[in-house]
Design a protein around this motif. Structure first.
Motif, PDB file in Angstrom:
ATOM      1  N   LYS A  52       0.681  -1.152  -0.008  1.00 25.19           N
ATOM      2  CA  LYS A  52      -0.010   0.018  -0.050  1.00 25.19           C
ATOM      3  C   LYS A  52       0.897   1.372   0.055  1.00 25.19           C
ATOM      4  O   LYS A  52       0.638   2.054  -0.582  1.00 25.19           O
ATOM      5  N   ASP A  59       0.731   6.332  -6.923  1.00 27.21           N
ATOM      6  CA  ASP A  59      -0.304   7.273  -7.332  1.00 27.21           C
ATOM      7  C   ASP A  59       0.061   8.730  -7.401  1.00 27.21           C
ATOM      8  O   ASP A  59      -0.341   9.497  -8.168  1.00 27.21           O
ATOM      9  N   TYR A 185      -5.796 -10.141  -7.131  1.00 33.87           N
ATOM     10  CA  TYR A 185      -5.540  -8.817  -6.477  1.00 33.87           C
ATOM     11  C   TYR A 185      -4.187  -8.152  -6.418  1.00 33.87           C
ATOM     12  O   TYR A 185      -3.640  -7.345  -6.386  1.00 33.87           O
ATOM     13  N   GLU A 189      -2.672  -5.055  -8.298  1.00 29.63           N
ATOM     14  CA  GLU A 189      -2.357  -4.036  -7.268  1.00 29.63           C
ATOM     15  C   GLU A 189      -0.968  -3.566  -7.828  1.00 29.63           C
ATOM     16  O   GLU A 189      -0.491  -2.377  -7.970  1.00 29.63           O
ATOM     17  N   ILE A 346     -11.160  -6.427  -0.024  1.00 25.54           N
ATOM     18  CA  ILE A 346     -10.736  -5.061  -0.754  1.00 25.54           C
ATOM     19  C   ILE A 346      -9.642  -5.205  -1.706  1.00 25.54           C
ATOM     20  O   ILE A 346      -8.584  -5.838  -1.615  1.00 25.54           O
ATOM     21  N   CYS A 347      -9.612  -4.659  -2.979  1.00 23.94           N
ATOM     22  CA  CYS A 347      -8.744  -4.942  -3.803  1.00 23.94           C
ATOM     23  C   CYS A 347      -8.167  -3.474  -4.132  1.00 23.94           C
ATOM     24  O   CYS A 347      -8.992  -2.482  -4.554  1.00 23.94           O
ATOM     25  N   PHE A 348      -6.921  -3.183  -3.864  1.00 21.59           N
ATOM     26  CA  PHE A 348      -6.496  -1.771  -3.677  1.00 21.59           C
ATOM     27  C   PHE A 348      -5.999  -1.672  -5.014  1.00 21.59           C
ATOM     28  O   PHE A 348      -4.612  -0.982  -5.499  1.00 21.59           O
ATOM     29  N   THR A 349      -6.828  -1.722  -6.278  1.00 23.37           N
ATOM     30  CA  THR A 349      -6.528  -1.425  -7.531  1.00 23.37           C
ATOM     31  C   THR A 349      -6.783   0.048  -7.907  1.00 23.37           C
ATOM     32  O   THR A 349      -7.223   0.655  -6.780  1.00 23.37           O
ATOM     33  N   ASP A 350      -6.714   0.405  -9.207  1.00 24.85           N
ATOM     34  CA  ASP A 350      -7.213   1.744  -9.344  1.00 24.85           C
ATOM     35  C   ASP A 350      -8.297   1.379 -10.487  1.00 24.85           C
ATOM     36  O   ASP A 350      -8.104   1.250 -11.765  1.00 24.85           O
ATOM     37  N   GLU A 352     -10.433   1.209  -6.934  1.00 25.73           N
ATOM     38  CA  GLU A 352     -10.336   0.194  -5.529  1.00 25.73           C
ATOM     39  C   GLU A 352     -11.780  -0.618  -5.558  1.00 25.73           C
ATOM     40  O   GLU A 352     -12.780   0.032  -6.503  1.00 25.73           O
ATOM     41  N   SER A 415     -12.128   1.867  -0.238  1.00 26.99           N
ATOM     42  CA  SER A 415     -11.716   1.060   0.794  1.00 26.99           C
ATOM     43  C   SER A 415     -12.254   1.467   2.147  1.00 26.99           C
ATOM     44  O   SER A 415     -12.515   0.686   3.119  1.00 26.99           O
ATOM     45  N   SER A 418     -15.547   0.542   3.369  1.00 24.12           N
ATOM     46  CA  SER A 418     -15.686  -0.982   4.019  1.00 24.12           C
ATOM     47  C   SER A 418     -16.195  -1.179   5.251  1.00 24.12           C
ATOM     48  O   SER A 418     -16.931  -2.077   5.636  1.00 24.12           O
TER      49      SER A 418
END
Length: 462
Positions: A52, A59, A185, A189, A346-350, A352, A415, A418
């Motif tokens: 993260k 980002d 994921y 990610e 949770i998938c911390f993609t772009d 999310e 996220s 959640s």
């Protein structure tokens, strides 16, 4: 050899193990924790936290490289330069701070910590091998919290330029080109993060879609973002071999193709860590590669417990933590059982993705007629002010009594929603409960409120 005795002995100091140890200590149970690596396990050291941190850095770097978005709000700056070694140093400082904090919390709870490998003798005895010597530890209760490790493909063994997620988080420079095998994921990610940092990224997935554990409605915005970032995604494709900077792939039509890549990240999942500490001496009942447990995390052997990834899916740190806390309280004499109705994924993609509870198809199969309400972030004022209105919030409920069965979202920053989603399911909320809860304006949380209103048939803002 030192001879030690305790009430509770825990093998593994990851999220599940250290939480179990802290709670046991708080409850006055004499506790020893044995950890072979660093406190915090995979999550704190080479997983959740460092990934993260890398995603945030990516980002930040990428936002400065999108002049169109910056110009829209009146900003104009020169092209930034990335000192990736400094980025990694910053990431490592966060890890050190958190792992040090875990050590302090264990000490405060009067937990004895042994940094060394464990070797099981029987259900009540373990030999701990530490730099300071060996200790024979006898305990009334044994908790197995050994976690998981990256799964390896026989044709693509880890080493040199073939990386697991662990090695990818320790790179000293951004690779010019990166191939990622696995569009779950972890693969997405990290693939998205390195694309934002400047790598030319190609994703190879054997199944027909990315993020196969999520329904397509949730994954479509991620697929669009991958294309926007210039990431090539090959689905239905099989990685065959990798040598000299070239990944050979069999595409969906059966044709072979070679993809140039300085580094190859293999992210095809994780497997339970059951080897290396003589677990087989316990002769536990297994569920495939995982230790079988009941709803109290008890194994088939009296006073032997197992928590976290070693017990199977979902392999999530917060699941392990909840299980660890529960087991400590059961050993202390409290009445507890594990209910998995509201474990957020949770998938911390772009963008999310957040998923709690049942998706529409699963809800319909389990409960018959359902109500589904969706609210798009393009109609949410806060999302507009953040320059990112992709995605939506979706609420799934029973049609007969409006009890909420699942809540899902895809979008920037979702996220952080959640907790509200999980609480709603945990408390047995109905659509009316969500619709009558006043959400602050302007926030992304308003989309949660509006999705419930939509399911009830009277959305206000679309």
């Amino acid at each position: 050899m030192n001879e030690l005795r305790c009430k509770v002995l825990i093998i593994g100091g990851g999220p599940g193990g250290y939480v179990a140890a802290i709670r046991a200590g708080q409850l006055g149970l004499d506790t020893i924790l044995v950890e072979a690596g660093r406190l915090g396990g995979t999550c704190l050291n080479v997983g959740c936290i460092p990934s993260k941190a890398l995603i945030h850095a990516a980002d930040a770097a990428h936002s400065l490289r999108e002049p169109q978005a910056l110009n829209a709000i009146g900003l104009s700056i020169g092209r930034p330069e990335l000192d990736f070694a400094k980025t990694i140093g910053w990431k490592d400082s966060i890890v050190a701070r958190l792992t040090g904090g875990v050590g302090a919390l264990l000490k405060k709870a009067k937990v004895r910590t042994v940094l060394g490998s464990a070797q099981i003798v029987d259900g009540k005895t373990v030999i701990a091998h530490a730099d300071t010597g060996e200790s024979r530890i006898e305990a009334e209760h044994l908790i197995i919290a050994t976690g998981s490790e990256p799964a390896e493909l026989p044709a693509l063994p880890f080493g040199s330029d073939v990386l697991s997620s662990t090695e990818s988080l320790a790179l000293t420079e951004v690779p010019g080109s990166l191939a990622v095998v696995g569009a779950g994921y972890i693969g997405l990610e990290l693939g998205i993060a390195f694309a934002k940092l400047g790598s030319r990224v190609t994703i190879v997935e054997a199944l027909a879609k990315i993020l196969p554990l999520y329904d397509q409605e949730l994954t479509q915005p991620v697929a669009r973002r991958l294309a926007d970032l210039g990431v090539e995604t090959l689905t239905g494709a099989k990685a065959i071999s990798f040598a000299k900077g070239a990944l050979k792939v069999a595409e969906a039509d059966g044709k072979e193709r070679t993809i140039a890549a300085d580094k190859l990240l293999v992210a095809v999942g994780r497997r339970a860590r059951t080897g290396g500490f003589d677990l087989e001496k316990l002769d536990l009942t297994m569920s495939g590669p995982f230790v079988r447990i009941d709803d109290q995390c008890a194994t088939s052997m009296r006073n032997v417990w197992a928590i976290g990834d070693v017990t199977g899916e979902p392999m999530l740190a917060h699941r392990a933590m909840a299980q660890g806390e529960m087991v400590a309280e059961i050993i202390a004499g409290e009445k507890r059982a594990f209910d998995s109705v509201a474990i957020p994924a949770i998938c911390f993609t772009d963008p999310e993705i957040v998923a709690v509870g049942l998706a529409p198809e699963a809800a319909k199969a389990a409960h018959g007629e359902i109500r589904v309400g969706r609210f798009p972030f393009r109609a949410n004022g806060r999302a507009m002010t953040l320059q990112d209105d992709e995605g939506f919030v979706r609420v799934v409920a029973r049609a007969d009594n409006n009890v909420v069965l699942g809540i899902h979202a895809v979008g920037a920053g979702v996220s952080e929603l959640s907790s509200a989603f999980s609480l709603a399911l945990e408390m047995g909320a109905r659509l009316e409960d969500i619709a009558l809860t006043i959400q602050a304006h302007p926030t992304l949380g308003e989309a949660f409120h509006e999705a419930a209103l939509t399911a009830l048939g009277h959305s206000l803002h679309i």
